[in-house]
Write a protein that holds these residues in place. Sequence first.
Motif, PDB file in Angstrom:
ATOM      1  N   CYS A 139      40.295  51.200  47.284  1.00 23.29           N
ATOM      2  CA  CYS A 139      39.323  51.228  46.175  1.00 23.29           C
ATOM      3  C   CYS A 139      38.334  50.069  46.296  1.00 23.29           C
ATOM      4  O   CYS A 139      37.139  50.232  46.028  1.00 23.29           O
ATOM      5  N   GLN A 140      38.845  48.890  46.701  1.00 21.31           N
ATOM      6  CA  GLN A 140      37.940  47.743  46.898  1.00 21.31           C
ATOM      7  C   GLN A 140      36.931  48.053  47.993  1.00 21.31           C
ATOM      8  O   GLN A 140      35.771  47.690  47.907  1.00 21.31           O
ATOM      9  N   GLU A 141      37.386  48.730  49.026  1.00 20.47           N
ATOM     10  CA  GLU A 141      36.511  49.041  50.167  1.00 20.47           C
ATOM     11  C   GLU A 141      35.690  50.311  49.955  1.00 20.47           C
ATOM     12  O   GLU A 141      34.881  50.681  50.798  1.00 20.47           O
ATOM     13  N   LYS A 142      35.956  50.997  48.853  1.00 18.86           N
ATOM     14  CA  LYS A 142      35.280  52.277  48.540  1.00 18.86           C
ATOM     15  C   LYS A 142      35.523  53.322  49.625  1.00 18.86           C
ATOM     16  O   LYS A 142      34.595  54.016  50.080  1.00 18.86           O
TER      17      LYS A 142
ATOM     18  N   HIS B 227      27.639  59.430  50.455  1.00 20.78           N
ATOM     19  CA  HIS B 227      27.692  58.024  50.053  1.00 20.78           C
ATOM     20  C   HIS B 227      28.806  57.283  50.770  1.00 20.78           C
ATOM     21  O   HIS B 227      29.663  56.650  50.138  1.00 20.78           O
ATOM     22  N   ILE B 228      28.809  57.398  52.070  1.00 25.56           N
ATOM     23  CA  ILE B 228      29.749  56.639  52.897  1.00 25.56           C
ATOM     24  C   ILE B 228      29.186  56.701  54.316  1.00 25.56           C
ATOM     25  O   ILE B 228      28.452  57.663  54.648  1.00 25.56           O
TER      26      ILE B 228
ATOM     27  N   ILE C 124      30.057  55.920  44.806  1.00 21.38           N
ATOM     28  CA  ILE C 124      31.375  55.488  44.317  1.00 21.38           C
ATOM     29  C   ILE C 124      31.195  54.255  43.422  1.00 21.38           C
ATOM     30  O   ILE C 124      30.516  53.302  43.805  1.00 21.38           O
ATOM     31  N   ASP C 125      31.811  54.290  42.243  1.00 14.52           N
ATOM     32  CA  ASP C 125      31.730  53.153  41.302  1.00 14.52           C
ATOM     33  C   ASP C 125      32.522  51.956  41.824  1.00 14.52           C
ATOM     34  O   ASP C 125      33.212  52.030  42.837  1.00 14.52           O
ATOM     35  N   ASP C 126      32.467  50.879  41.023  1.00 12.56           N
ATOM     36  CA  ASP C 126      33.281  49.699  41.356  1.00 12.56           C
ATOM     37  C   ASP C 126      34.698  49.884  40.814  1.00 12.56           C
ATOM     38  O   ASP C 126      34.901  50.557  39.812  1.00 12.56           O
ATOM     39  N   PRO C 127      35.690  49.245  41.455  1.00 11.89           N
ATOM     40  CA  PRO C 127      37.080  49.446  41.013  1.00 11.89           C
ATOM     41  C   PRO C 127      37.420  48.691  39.720  1.00 11.89           C
ATOM     42  O   PRO C 127      36.847  47.636  39.453  1.00 11.89           O
TER      43      PRO C 127
ATOM     44  N   GLN D 128      38.878  54.771  41.589  1.00  9.91           N
ATOM     45  CA  GLN D 128      37.555  55.348  41.307  1.00  9.91           C
ATOM     46  C   GLN D 128      36.987  56.074  42.518  1.00  9.91           C
ATOM     47  O   GLN D 128      35.925  56.670  42.440  1.00  9.91           O
ATOM     48  N   VAL D 129      37.697  56.016  43.631  1.00 11.85           N
ATOM     49  CA  VAL D 129      37.209  56.688  44.842  1.00 11.85           C
ATOM     50  C   VAL D 129      37.593  58.173  44.788  1.00 11.85           C
ATOM     51  O   VAL D 129      38.529  58.537  44.062  1.00 11.85           O
TER      52      VAL D 129
END
Length: 533
Positions: free
Chosen positions: A362-365, A265-266, A523-526, A403-404
């Motif tokens: 985290c914002q950028e996952k 997932h990246i 990855i969830d949202d921060p 959350q990452v």
Amino acid sequence: MSDARAENRAFWENEELKLDQRVYEAMWPGGEAAVQRLAKLGKQPVRQLIQKLIDPGTEFYELSRLAGFGMHYPDVDDVPCGGIVTGIGKIYGNWTMIIANDSRVKAGTYFPITLKKHMRAQAIAERCGLNCVYIADSGGAFLPMQADVFPDDGHFGSMFYNMARMSAKGLKQITLSTGGNTAGGAYIVFMACQAVMIDKLAYSFLGGPPLVKAATGEVISAEDLGGARIHTQISGGADHFCRTQDEAIEKVREILSLEPPQKLHIHRYAESPPMVPVETIYEELPAKIHQGINVRAVIQAFADDSHFIEYKKNYAPGRGDNIVTGKIRLKGIPVGIIAANGLGIIFVEAARKATEWIVRCCQEKVPLLFIQSSPGYMVGSESEHMGIGKYGADMVRAVSCAQVPRIQLVIGPDNGAANYGMCGRAYRPHFLFATMRARTSVMSGRSAAEVLLSIEERKRAAEGKPMSDGEKQAFRLQMIEKYDGEAHPFFCGARLLNDRVLKFREIRDWLAMAFEVSLLKPIDDPAFGNLRF
Ligand code: COA
């Protein structure tokens, strides 16, 4: 090469030989005699089975090999490897958690450390979404310690609770039984999504023949009570009957052959090797643990193209750069870096920079790698008045809520609150790796000795028996030995405070594997809660 660099290299290579020696003891309990005993029963050493279970030519990433040494349980000092082998390997291309009893260690019975290791492997599998294969061969609870292994959360029953919940989430739980599975241990067979049993090797029953005789008077052999034939033909408690271990291994592979392929997932970029050789790490890192380090050189020795895109490189020199932040590609995977640098003391500026960077990643996952070599946050009135408490707390909050996927690699001191801010065990990194340079303890031996000495001195003075200089020095040395000993990677590894002690040359492969496995789930949202700023 300078003398100092050559000395460092020789030192770390020698330290890693000590690691090899300890790992050898973990892998060959009982030596050749134990292997011969297995062979007489038609059994292979457990790692040989695992190698056949995973895809040909691939690596088994074995976890926690130092577990169980020096535990000093009743009548048992060492439980080599914790009596259980855990690790991650590929089956038909899918990363899979493998958990296998080593019957050479007290019949594969469960000590507290065995349970901890089993549970840790299940926790990784559940979090990363891995199927599990159990190679079961165990005498069950280590009976002299039943109170410490049977009734509590995290004890014996939790293994089956975890199996049930993972299978409810769609994660396959496959058991290959190749030995005894008695009493509670029988559930490893019956709770599986599919269980494979081997004729005349595997037994599974809620009460073994001696208990049955005592309870009901019935006299029956293990084979007739709960052997492979009984459970695959009569009770239906197991699903596949095999004649040999090799056949059973093939059966497990077949069961997992039609699993949907895992996906990352990246975005993964093309992989390229580092330009800086791995030997640099051996030469850069000082033998003295409390000497400052140049962490940028370490990062370059494992990053793709040795390329480190640094964030806020020029901010607050001498204070802000005790943590360096930025991004690398690791075998093509983008990774955010938070790395202790120099002496690693975390000043306000470094804490603020680290928090900012965690939030941005985290914002950028983008997943995070914490490289830990910090003895703590800066103390003293200047630092306190500047708000080191609240900025340190912000860092701890950001680390906790990130959350990452997060991975910690320890390459130096790991003390006090810096253990929290740099994502120590309590902050549940997806994986935590140590090296032979790691020292994890509440304080360094030197600091602990001074704090404890001041307490002892006060006590002795109040008793009217002040300490002599000689007594003080002896006390100091005793405390240094105790604290430094407990900080050592062997001590921490024995207690599963890390997932593996890596050699420096293993860092790149292991981190890449760990990030890949950690990125199998979206990855969830921060969300960060109440940062103070
Ligand atoms: N608790 C503590 N020690 C145990 C044990 C247990 N549950 N099961 C085995 N051991 C010890 C044995 O005492 C022996 O110790 P030693 O090497 O110091 O002499 C060692 O483990 C090896 O056991 P052994 O019986 O010689 O091995 P084996 O291969 O012949 O048989 C078993 C293996 C598992 C079939 C057999 O040991 C057994 O039936 N154990 C008891 C199982 C049980 O009833 N468990 C209930 C607990 S849930």
